[in-house]
Motif scaffolding. Structure first.
Motif, PDB file in Angstrom:
ATOM      1  N   ASP A 115      13.540   5.006   1.422  1.00 41.10           N
ATOM      2  CA  ASP A 115      14.475   3.833   1.351  1.00 41.10           C
ATOM      3  C   ASP A 115      13.989   2.715   1.902  1.00 41.10           C
ATOM      4  O   ASP A 115      14.493   1.578   1.859  1.00 41.10           O
ATOM      5  CB  ASP A 115      15.800   4.558   2.207  1.00 41.10           C
ATOM      6  CG  ASP A 115      16.662   5.465   1.334  1.00 41.10           C
ATOM      7  OD1 ASP A 115      16.466   5.348  -0.056  1.00 41.10           O
ATOM      8  OD2 ASP A 115      17.356   6.219   2.010  1.00 41.10           O
ATOM      9  N   HIS A 116      12.865   3.020   2.780  1.00 42.84           N
ATOM     10  CA  HIS A 116      12.446   1.636   3.768  1.00 42.84           C
ATOM     11  C   HIS A 116      11.105   1.155   3.148  1.00 42.84           C
ATOM     12  O   HIS A 116      10.451   0.281   3.320  1.00 42.84           O
ATOM     13  CB  HIS A 116      12.330   2.028   5.057  1.00 42.84           C
ATOM     14  CG  HIS A 116      13.711   2.017   5.606  1.00 42.84           C
ATOM     15  ND1 HIS A 116      14.491   1.089   6.314  1.00 42.84           N
ATOM     16  CD2 HIS A 116      14.201   3.160   5.789  1.00 42.84           C
ATOM     17  CE1 HIS A 116      15.425   1.551   6.736  1.00 42.84           C
ATOM     18  NE2 HIS A 116      15.456   2.838   6.381  1.00 42.84           N
ATOM     19  N   LEU A 117      10.628   2.111   1.716  1.00 40.17           N
ATOM     20  CA  LEU A 117       9.425   1.593   1.403  1.00 40.17           C
ATOM     21  C   LEU A 117       9.742   1.135  -0.263  1.00 40.17           C
ATOM     22  O   LEU A 117      10.220  -0.097  -0.416  1.00 40.17           O
ATOM     23  CB  LEU A 117       8.479   3.053   1.297  1.00 40.17           C
ATOM     24  CG  LEU A 117       8.309   3.420   2.546  1.00 40.17           C
ATOM     25  CD1 LEU A 117       7.180   4.950   2.510  1.00 40.17           C
ATOM     26  CD2 LEU A 117       7.392   2.411   3.475  1.00 40.17           C
ATOM     27  N   ASN A 118       9.472   1.837  -1.083  1.00 41.41           N
ATOM     28  CA  ASN A 118       9.851   1.533  -2.684  1.00 41.41           C
ATOM     29  C   ASN A 118      11.344   1.096  -2.657  1.00 41.41           C
ATOM     30  O   ASN A 118      11.818   0.124  -3.480  1.00 41.41           O
ATOM     31  CB  ASN A 118       9.540   2.456  -3.545  1.00 41.41           C
ATOM     32  CG  ASN A 118       8.277   3.066  -3.568  1.00 41.41           C
ATOM     33  OD1 ASN A 118       8.035   3.939  -2.864  1.00 41.41           O
ATOM     34  ND2 ASN A 118       7.277   2.758  -4.395  1.00 41.41           N
ATOM     35  N   GLY A 119      12.302   1.631  -1.835  1.00 40.55           N
ATOM     36  CA  GLY A 119      13.896   1.573  -1.772  1.00 40.55           C
ATOM     37  C   GLY A 119      14.159   0.038  -1.302  1.00 40.55           C
ATOM     38  O   GLY A 119      14.912  -0.660  -1.978  1.00 40.55           O
ATOM     39  N   HIS A 120      13.185  -0.298  -0.359  1.00 41.89           N
ATOM     40  CA  HIS A 120      13.308  -1.830   0.068  1.00 41.89           C
ATOM     41  C   HIS A 120      13.122  -2.847  -1.032  1.00 41.89           C
ATOM     42  O   HIS A 120      13.761  -3.606  -1.192  1.00 41.89           O
ATOM     43  CB  HIS A 120      12.487  -1.910   1.411  1.00 41.89           C
ATOM     44  CG  HIS A 120      12.585  -3.306   1.999  1.00 41.89           C
ATOM     45  ND1 HIS A 120      13.525  -3.610   2.874  1.00 41.89           N
ATOM     46  CD2 HIS A 120      11.745  -4.525   1.976  1.00 41.89           C
ATOM     47  CE1 HIS A 120      13.427  -4.913   3.229  1.00 41.89           C
ATOM     48  NE2 HIS A 120      12.448  -5.467   2.557  1.00 41.89           N
ATOM     49  N   VAL A 121      11.977  -2.577  -1.489  1.00 40.19           N
ATOM     50  CA  VAL A 121      11.549  -3.518  -2.887  1.00 40.19           C
ATOM     51  C   VAL A 121      12.624  -3.387  -4.097  1.00 40.19           C
ATOM     52  O   VAL A 121      12.987  -4.514  -4.357  1.00 40.19           O
ATOM     53  CB  VAL A 121      10.166  -2.986  -3.064  1.00 40.19           C
ATOM     54  CG1 VAL A 121       9.583  -3.944  -4.471  1.00 40.19           C
ATOM     55  CG2 VAL A 121       9.010  -3.066  -2.210  1.00 40.19           C
ATOM     56  N   LEU A 122      13.163  -2.113  -4.043  1.00 39.47           N
ATOM     57  CA  LEU A 122      14.181  -2.160  -5.232  1.00 39.47           C
ATOM     58  C   LEU A 122      15.477  -2.942  -4.714  1.00 39.47           C
ATOM     59  O   LEU A 122      15.968  -3.553  -5.675  1.00 39.47           O
ATOM     60  CB  LEU A 122      14.633  -0.567  -5.280  1.00 39.47           C
ATOM     61  CG  LEU A 122      15.816  -0.473  -6.067  1.00 39.47           C
ATOM     62  CD1 LEU A 122      15.640  -0.734  -7.549  1.00 39.47           C
ATOM     63  CD2 LEU A 122      16.021   1.059  -5.938  1.00 39.47           C
ATOM     64  N   LEU A 133       0.956  -1.126   0.006  1.00 40.93           N
ATOM     65  CA  LEU A 133      -0.029   0.138  -0.090  1.00 40.93           C
ATOM     66  C   LEU A 133       0.834   1.315   0.212  1.00 40.93           C
ATOM     67  O   LEU A 133       0.570   2.078  -0.674  1.00 40.93           O
ATOM     68  CB  LEU A 133      -0.650   0.012   1.244  1.00 40.93           C
ATOM     69  CG  LEU A 133      -1.948  -1.009   1.343  1.00 40.93           C
ATOM     70  CD1 LEU A 133      -2.881  -0.951   2.492  1.00 40.93           C
ATOM     71  CD2 LEU A 133      -2.960  -0.450   0.260  1.00 40.93           C
ATOM     72  N   ASN A 134       1.876   1.232   0.889  1.00 48.19           N
ATOM     73  CA  ASN A 134       2.801   2.492   1.024  1.00 48.19           C
ATOM     74  C   ASN A 134       3.668   2.651  -0.301  1.00 48.19           C
ATOM     75  O   ASN A 134       3.665   3.703  -0.860  1.00 48.19           O
ATOM     76  CB  ASN A 134       3.791   2.387   2.255  1.00 48.19           C
ATOM     77  CG  ASN A 134       2.995   2.583   3.436  1.00 48.19           C
ATOM     78  OD1 ASN A 134       2.057   3.267   3.615  1.00 48.19           O
ATOM     79  ND2 ASN A 134       3.784   1.833   4.534  1.00 48.19           N
ATOM     80  N   CYS A 135       3.882   1.622  -1.149  1.00 47.17           N
ATOM     81  CA  CYS A 135       4.656   1.628  -2.248  1.00 47.17           C
ATOM     82  C   CYS A 135       3.878   2.269  -3.278  1.00 47.17           C
ATOM     83  O   CYS A 135       4.319   3.041  -4.238  1.00 47.17           O
ATOM     84  CB  CYS A 135       5.477   0.475  -2.729  1.00 47.17           C
ATOM     85  SG  CYS A 135       6.776  -0.158  -1.634  1.00 47.17           S
ATOM     86  N   ALA A 136       2.583   1.988  -3.216  1.00 47.87           N
ATOM     87  CA  ALA A 136       1.748   2.380  -4.483  1.00 47.87           C
ATOM     88  C   ALA A 136       1.106   3.882  -4.122  1.00 47.87           C
ATOM     89  O   ALA A 136       0.906   4.448  -5.163  1.00 47.87           O
ATOM     90  CB  ALA A 136       0.378   1.345  -3.997  1.00 47.87           C
TER      91      ALA A 136
END
Length: 296
Positions: free
Chosen positions: A261-268, A180-183
């Motif tokens: 860094d802890h949202l989309n960056g974590h997935v990356l 949800l946060n990444c979206a």
């Protein structure tokens, strides 16, 4: 119960305020401007159902957590290690720490740093913001999903008006929240739009679908069991929180570092490690980092 809130921002003030309203001894540990306002005039807890000012303790010093039976750990994800180290000398041996944070690995990081403490990850669904020093504005929701180690806390939370449940699959629930946060978070921040308006803009739903697909691929490769179809949850969030700006948007608008860094960056990062392409998450992460670095 004596309760300390480490990182008394919007999330910490809401849950700490609800527990204080139920009669518990709560101390907020936060930034000077906020602490001074609470010391001077109390914490204003403005919700859809009530608007009250609560008298409770506040401090800028981690030592204020001494003797607390419950600690709500609400600092930003990049600050987890530093805050845990500052708290370590002051924690009671039997204290329970609830990690009310974005991201999926904060509880693991806390267990490594504080091995003698009981730690529970918590999945937080609440729409809040700080409307000013000492003024918490609650837009909606406010439920928690906790690990079994925190089961004894359920009656306390219920009496304080905080719905909570225990899940044997908190890891999956954390990943569902991460998706949800990444979206939403980066797009809301870059467009400076609340969720309801954001999803009406051309192209946004398609970008969200791309982000979700990448996140799901990484989660499955990590062995995560997602509790439900995350795309359905993403599509529904704007209806339940139409006026909410993401925490990333609130940080950018206030000139503060974000948790990207802890949202989309974590997935990356996990995608790179697992050999899974995540171009949509990469672009959103890069754009937010550029926005963070922009002067003014």
């Amino acid at each position: 119960m004596k309760i300390a809130v480490m990182g008394a921002g919007a999330v910490g003030c809401y849950f700490g305020g609800m527990l204080a309203r139920a009669g518990h001894e709560v101390v907020l540990i936060g930034r000077p401007a906020h602490v001074e306002a609470v010391q001077r005039q109390g914490l204003r807890l403005q919700t859809r159902l009530f608007d009250e000012t609560l008298s409770l303790a506040a401090s800028t010093e981690p030592a204020a957590a001494a003797g607390a039976e419950l600690l709500l750990f609400c600092v930003k994800s990049p600050d987890t290690e530093a805050a845990a180290q500052a708290l370590r000398p002051h924690l009671a041996p039997g204290a329970l720490l609830l990690s009310l944070q974005n991201g999926v690995d904060n509880a693991e990081r806390l267990r490594e740093l504080l091995p003698v403490q009981r730690v529970s990850a918590a999945v937080v669904y609440v729409a809040t913001e700080m409307a000013g020093p000492g003024h918490l504005l609650h837009h909606g929701r406010g439920e928690l999903v906790l690990e079994p180690v925190a089961e004894a806390l359920l009656p306390t939370l219920a009496l304080a008006g905080v719905p909570a449940e225990i899940s044997p699959n908190v890891r999956g629930a954390l990943w569902a929240k991460l998706i949800l946060n990444c979206a939403y978070n980066a797009l809301s921040a870059l467009a400076r739009l609340p969720y309801g308006e954001l999803v009406q803009r051309p192209g946004v739903p398609a970008v969200m679908e791309d982000v979700v697909a990448e996140c799901v691929a990484v989660a499955r490769a990590e062995g995560v069991q997602l509790p439900a179809d995350p795309l359905i949850a993403v599509r529904g969030l704007a209806q339940t929180m139409p006026g909410q700006f993401s925490s990333t948007a609130q940080d950018l608008m206030r000139g503060k570092p974000t948790e990207i860094d802890h949202l989309n960056g974590h997935v990356l990062r996990r995608g790179e490690a697992l050999g899974i392409p995540t171009p949509a998450n990469r672009v959103l992460h890069t754009l937010v980092k550029l926005a963070e670095a922009r002067p003014g």
